[in-house]
Motif scaffolding. Sequence first.
Motif, PDB file in Angstrom:
ATOM      1  N   VAL A  62       0.851  -1.189   0.000  1.00  0.00           N
ATOM      2  CA  VAL A  62       0.000   0.000   0.000  1.00  0.00           C
ATOM      3  C   VAL A  62       0.888   1.240   0.000  1.00  0.00           C
ATOM      4  CG1 VAL A  62      -2.016  -1.037   1.067  1.00  0.00           C
ATOM      5  CG2 VAL A  62      -0.167  -0.180   2.495  1.00  0.00           C
ATOM      6  N   THR A  63       0.418   2.275  -0.661  1.00  0.00           N
ATOM      7  CA  THR A  63       1.239   3.458  -0.874  1.00  0.00           C
ATOM      8  C   THR A  63       0.459   4.713  -0.514  1.00  0.00           C
ATOM      9  OG1 THR A  63       2.411   2.378  -2.651  1.00  0.00           O
ATOM     10  CG2 THR A  63       2.558   4.750  -2.590  1.00  0.00           C
ATOM     11  N   LEU A  78      -3.420  -1.917   5.034  1.00  0.00           N
ATOM     12  CA  LEU A  78      -2.644  -3.128   4.770  1.00  0.00           C
ATOM     13  C   LEU A  78      -3.163  -4.289   5.602  1.00  0.00           C
ATOM     14  CD1 LEU A  78      -0.231  -4.533   3.495  1.00  0.00           C
ATOM     15  CD2 LEU A  78       1.159  -3.738   5.386  1.00  0.00           C
ATOM     16  N   HIS A  79      -3.423  -3.995   6.868  1.00  0.00           N
ATOM     17  CA  HIS A  79      -3.880  -5.065   7.749  1.00  0.00           C
ATOM     18  C   HIS A  79      -5.228  -5.599   7.284  1.00  0.00           C
ATOM     19  CE1 HIS A  79      -5.195  -6.951  11.567  1.00  0.00           C
ATOM     20  NE2 HIS A  79      -3.921  -7.290  11.594  1.00  0.00           N
ATOM     21  N   ALA A  80      -6.099  -4.681   6.846  1.00  0.00           N
ATOM     22  CA  ALA A  80      -7.426  -5.125   6.383  1.00  0.00           C
ATOM     23  C   ALA A  80      -7.301  -5.986   5.136  1.00  0.00           C
ATOM     24  CB  ALA A  80      -8.296  -3.908   6.113  1.00  0.00           C
ATOM     25  N   SER A  81      -6.439  -5.563   4.198  1.00  0.00           N
ATOM     26  CA  SER A  81      -6.352  -6.341   2.966  1.00  0.00           C
ATOM     27  C   SER A  81      -5.686  -7.687   3.226  1.00  0.00           C
ATOM     28  CB  SER A  81      -5.597  -5.553   1.895  1.00  0.00           C
ATOM     29  OG  SER A  81      -4.231  -5.500   2.203  1.00  0.00           O
ATOM     30  N   LEU A  82      -4.720  -7.719   4.127  1.00  0.00           N
ATOM     31  CA  LEU A  82      -4.083  -8.997   4.452  1.00  0.00           C
ATOM     32  C   LEU A  82      -5.070  -9.928   5.124  1.00  0.00           C
ATOM     33  CD1 LEU A  82      -0.546  -8.023   5.771  1.00  0.00           C
ATOM     34  CD2 LEU A  82      -1.088  -9.254   3.697  1.00  0.00           C
ATOM     35  N   SER A  83      -5.804  -9.404   6.086  1.00  0.00           N
ATOM     36  CA  SER A  83      -6.677 -10.312   6.817  1.00  0.00           C
ATOM     37  C   SER A  83      -7.833 -10.768   5.946  1.00  0.00           C
ATOM     38  CB  SER A  83      -7.175  -9.671   8.113  1.00  0.00           C
ATOM     39  OG  SER A  83      -7.666  -8.387   7.859  1.00  0.00           O
ATOM     40  N   SER A  84      -8.229  -9.955   4.951  1.00  0.00           N
ATOM     41  CA  SER A  84      -9.276 -10.448   4.055  1.00  0.00           C
ATOM     42  C   SER A  84      -8.734 -11.580   3.178  1.00  0.00           C
ATOM     43  CB  SER A  84      -9.807  -9.309   3.191  1.00  0.00           C
ATOM     44  OG  SER A  84      -8.798  -8.875   2.312  1.00  0.00           O
ATOM     45  N   ALA A  99      10.446   4.588   1.825  1.00  0.00           N
ATOM     46  CA  ALA A  99      10.147   6.008   1.698  1.00  0.00           C
ATOM     47  C   ALA A  99      10.883   6.540   0.484  1.00  0.00           C
ATOM     48  CB  ALA A  99      10.579   6.755   2.954  1.00  0.00           C
ATOM     49  N   GLU A 100      10.196   7.384  -0.261  1.00  0.00           N
ATOM     50  CA  GLU A 100      10.819   8.030  -1.401  1.00  0.00           C
ATOM     51  C   GLU A 100      10.850   9.517  -1.111  1.00  0.00           C
ATOM     52  OE1 GLU A 100       9.201   6.696  -5.108  1.00  0.00           O
ATOM     53  OE2 GLU A 100       9.848   8.528  -6.102  1.00  0.00           O
ATOM     54  N   THR A 146       5.517   3.688   1.347  1.00  0.00           N
ATOM     55  CA  THR A 146       4.947   2.406   0.937  1.00  0.00           C
ATOM     56  C   THR A 146       5.185   1.373   2.029  1.00  0.00           C
ATOM     57  OG1 THR A 146       5.579   2.967  -1.307  1.00  0.00           O
ATOM     58  CG2 THR A 146       4.880   0.709  -0.918  1.00  0.00           C
ATOM     59  N   LEU A 147       4.166   0.631   2.340  1.00  0.00           N
ATOM     60  CA  LEU A 147       4.319  -0.505   3.259  1.00  0.00           C
ATOM     61  C   LEU A 147       4.207  -1.785   2.437  1.00  0.00           C
ATOM     62  CD1 LEU A 147       2.224   0.379   6.433  1.00  0.00           C
ATOM     63  CD2 LEU A 147       4.612   0.839   5.929  1.00  0.00           C
ATOM     64  N   ILE A 148       5.245  -2.602   2.517  1.00  0.00           N
ATOM     65  CA  ILE A 148       5.280  -3.833   1.718  1.00  0.00           C
ATOM     66  C   ILE A 148       5.238  -5.021   2.674  1.00  0.00           C
ATOM     67  CG2 ILE A 148       6.603  -5.123   0.009  1.00  0.00           C
ATOM     68  CD1 ILE A 148       8.128  -2.304  -0.327  1.00  0.00           C
ATOM     69  N   PRO A 149       4.223  -5.842   2.571  1.00  0.00           N
ATOM     70  CA  PRO A 149       4.221  -7.056   3.398  1.00  0.00           C
ATOM     71  C   PRO A 149       5.243  -8.039   2.843  1.00  0.00           C
ATOM     72  CG  PRO A 149       2.284  -7.003   2.011  1.00  0.00           C
ATOM     73  CD  PRO A 149       3.035  -5.744   1.727  1.00  0.00           C
ATOM     74  N   ASP A 150       6.385  -8.114   3.479  1.00  0.00           N
ATOM     75  CA  ASP A 150       7.516  -8.818   2.896  1.00  0.00           C
ATOM     76  C   ASP A 150       7.428 -10.313   3.141  1.00  0.00           C
ATOM     77  OD1 ASP A 150      10.042  -8.327   1.537  1.00  0.00           O
ATOM     78  OD2 ASP A 150      10.906  -9.268   3.317  1.00  0.00           O
ATOM     79  N   GLU A 151       7.019 -10.676   4.329  1.00  0.00           N
ATOM     80  CA  GLU A 151       6.805 -12.093   4.612  1.00  0.00           C
ATOM     81  C   GLU A 151       5.459 -12.228   5.286  1.00  0.00           C
ATOM     82  OE1 GLU A 151      11.299 -13.563   5.641  1.00  0.00           O
ATOM     83  OE2 GLU A 151       9.651 -14.266   6.882  1.00  0.00           O
ATOM     84  N   VAL A 152       4.695 -13.181   4.821  1.00  0.00           N
ATOM     85  CA  VAL A 152       3.378 -13.363   5.415  1.00  0.00           C
ATOM     86  C   VAL A 152       3.216 -14.815   5.851  1.00  0.00           C
ATOM     87  CG1 VAL A 152       2.264 -11.519   4.126  1.00  0.00           C
ATOM     88  CG2 VAL A 152       2.346 -13.812   3.168  1.00  0.00           C
TER      89      VAL A 152
END
Lengths: 583, 279
Positions: free
Chosen positions: A240-241, A265-271, A283-284, A380-386
């Motif tokens: 997510v960005t 991010l948490h909502a999309s992961l848990s769905s 960060a850019e 940007t938050l990147i879920p790197d390991e799930v």
Amino acid sequence: MAVVWCPDWPVVAWGIPLDEPAVVVVANRVIACSPAARAEGVSVGLRRRDAQGRCPDVAVLDRDVDRESRLFEPLAIALEALTPHVEIRGPGLLGFPTRGPSRFFGGDEAMADETLAVVLPVLANRGSCRVGVADGAFTARLAARSERAIDGPRIVDPGESAAFLAGLPIAELQSAQTPTADLIDVLGRLGLSTLGAFAALNPADVVGRFGQEGQIAHRLARGEDEHPPDLRRPAPDLAVTWAFEPAADRIDRCAFAAKALADELHASLSSNGLACVRVGIEAETESGEQHLRLWRHDGALSAAALAERARWQLDGWLHLTRMMRQSARERPETADLRGTAPGGSDGLRGTSPGGSNRHDDWTQEIPDDIGVGAGIARLTLIPDEVVPASGRQLGFWGGRAERADDVTRAVGRLQGLLGPEAVTVPEWRGGRGPGEQIALIPAAAVDLGEERVATARQWIDEPWPGSVPQPAPAMVLADPIPLTIIDAAGGVVGVTGRGEITANPARVSGLNGPTAQAIHRQAGSKRGSRSVTAWAGPWPADERWWDVMSHRRRARMQLTLDDGSAHLVVIEDGEWWLEATYD
Amino acid sequence: MVMAGVSVVDTEPRGLRERLDPEILAKLKPVTLSGEQVLDVPELLKPLFPWGGLQRGWSVGVEGCGGWSLSMAMLGEALGAEGWLAVVGVPSFNVAAAAGFGVRLDRMLVVEDPGPGRWATVIATLCESVDVVAFAPGMRVGVRDQRRLTARAREQGTVLVHLDGGATWPSAIDLTLSVNTLRWDGIGDGHGHLKRRLVSVSAAGRRTGAAGAPVEMWLPDARGALGAATSIEATVEPAIESTVETAVQSTVDPAASPRSAGARHTHSKTPASPTPVTW
């Protein structure tokens, strides 16, 4: 896997020199202490009072996690000279995979020495640092904690993890996130006192008895990774960005965005039925530089934990920017040097492991990373390991499971509003007078979630001869009201030296109303006179006669008045006072 | 576990329902109306409450001589083992007496002096985490503060207990319990000590319908808690009490077998309170 651990980081982050005794306390328990304090006998887990008792001149500090993470960022940046894959596991602890760096430097020993050589200058004698290398992160962490890691890096050779762990006590499992204290306690009581004894059990039996939690603990004890190797790489579209317009250079704006992103991010992961164990925070800046940092958590990261880590990380970067601006103002010649090599032109420094330049202090660390005036333009938050989300069970009947935490938070807010002593909790004390049986302790000094012995009536089991008989009056006046008590003939009633009343009380004046409310509101006014319907006493109390200052010689009497009210009155030095009301 | 439970419900909902305790079934209902979110009160006080209990979000006042004891007795039951109580701005509230009525000291916060201007803020903050806030503002409460606190208490399900009977509250409160002391037992003309008190309690307020009959009870009784008053005790005793000033009293007291067969019995069972030493 290599782990870099800074012992006592919460103390170090406060900038306390190592030779001064200091402790950091949370909820009245010591969570970290400086080596000087440890030498005085202070240890982690001690109560604040005990720590102060053992080392009276110890500095007691509150925990400041924001500060700890902010000041930890320079270490991570320094380590990027060795590897791009630095992952922060928490303030004071980071790890990175060793395969690439070890090959580059020619072996684990050389790589670990290089790690120390990079990190120690950044610390600049503010704190110490230990390095452990092993197959898995858990083993590496224990290696870093071991005694031998004090003098130099402790390296557990490949395949030797199980042998290294076998001799360690089972309680070491605490340093991992997953096995709870309950499980460790049960294992200890089953007679499994070492990790080796636990690891020797059949895995199927362990899973059958202790479920998933036991399985993870067993993997750790065998020296394997926390997570099985079949981790799925999540689809990239889960990242997510947030774009800042204009670029953000203040932490409050960043924190706001981080919170929103973390929730998303948490909502999309848990769905998707996933939970994140390692998150990349990218960060850019306005000038196009990209910074990426990985944060790992042994358990799954909740939305709040994600937001917190993102905030810590951004705060760390922004703090470095501020410090660099400051140093640029103070030392123009250095700034000129920087000007010749525009910041960020070589991208991420960590991509060239050989390019490690030594740094003498924290400020010289910065220029390569975030250029002057670089605000954050994109986050940007990147879920790197799930991992598959196992979820969290809330109270089924809608009960609030964490009530004590709730109350502690409210107490904290009130203390901010009214001062630290304003919110109190009652405890039993011994005493004769009705107001002497309860003491009010500042709520900041106790852990509300814990059982407190002094709140149970049985805490006072000594008899207090001469105390006022039960029941206790509902209202004990904070400021006693002066009274006049007269007998039927109009003479003032007194108590003789033998503790006998001089005449039967007939009327009381000085009370203005029948009820506690009236007394409460109009304390002190001297109107009204009531006749006495019944009385008992007097009960003399000659207290603390051995001490001139606190000696009190009083006699108490109970009265009921014609309006139905009942009171406890006390005479001292010939004057009557209303002490309490049986409201 | 969850999967198994779901499958049972799916295949034979009726059978499961019949096997379940009706009490659990009532709790399983997905929706609770506000009128059902009540805190338990002692059995003796139930007739005074329109829903048979202390409804969350309400403002309740106690007035009259004995009102504070009544509030303590009510809260001792309502808070139970887990509920939190905060006492704000009432330094004369005796925690020891509250403990006698069953209020737990380890679930209690005391803010003795919230300061003049921040009184409402303190209560609003506490509403978020405690179940009951007891207070007695020393001055008249502003309408704005009152609205804010009422709304916050409703939202959070916190009970506000007005120890001053709502006298300083700008609008009517939901329920007012009035206590009328009938007599004290155990104290004489220079002997004995206060042991128990007979009171009658009546309820009024904008949330109650027609005022019910007053309820008589011992507050406190010989154990220091709330006790039921039997009709004999309640009716016979006043006749004797009215003669308390006369010399007859001394002769009546030892011979008072009819009135206090029950009462005396209770007294002898309780451990005698420590006799005060004399000088």
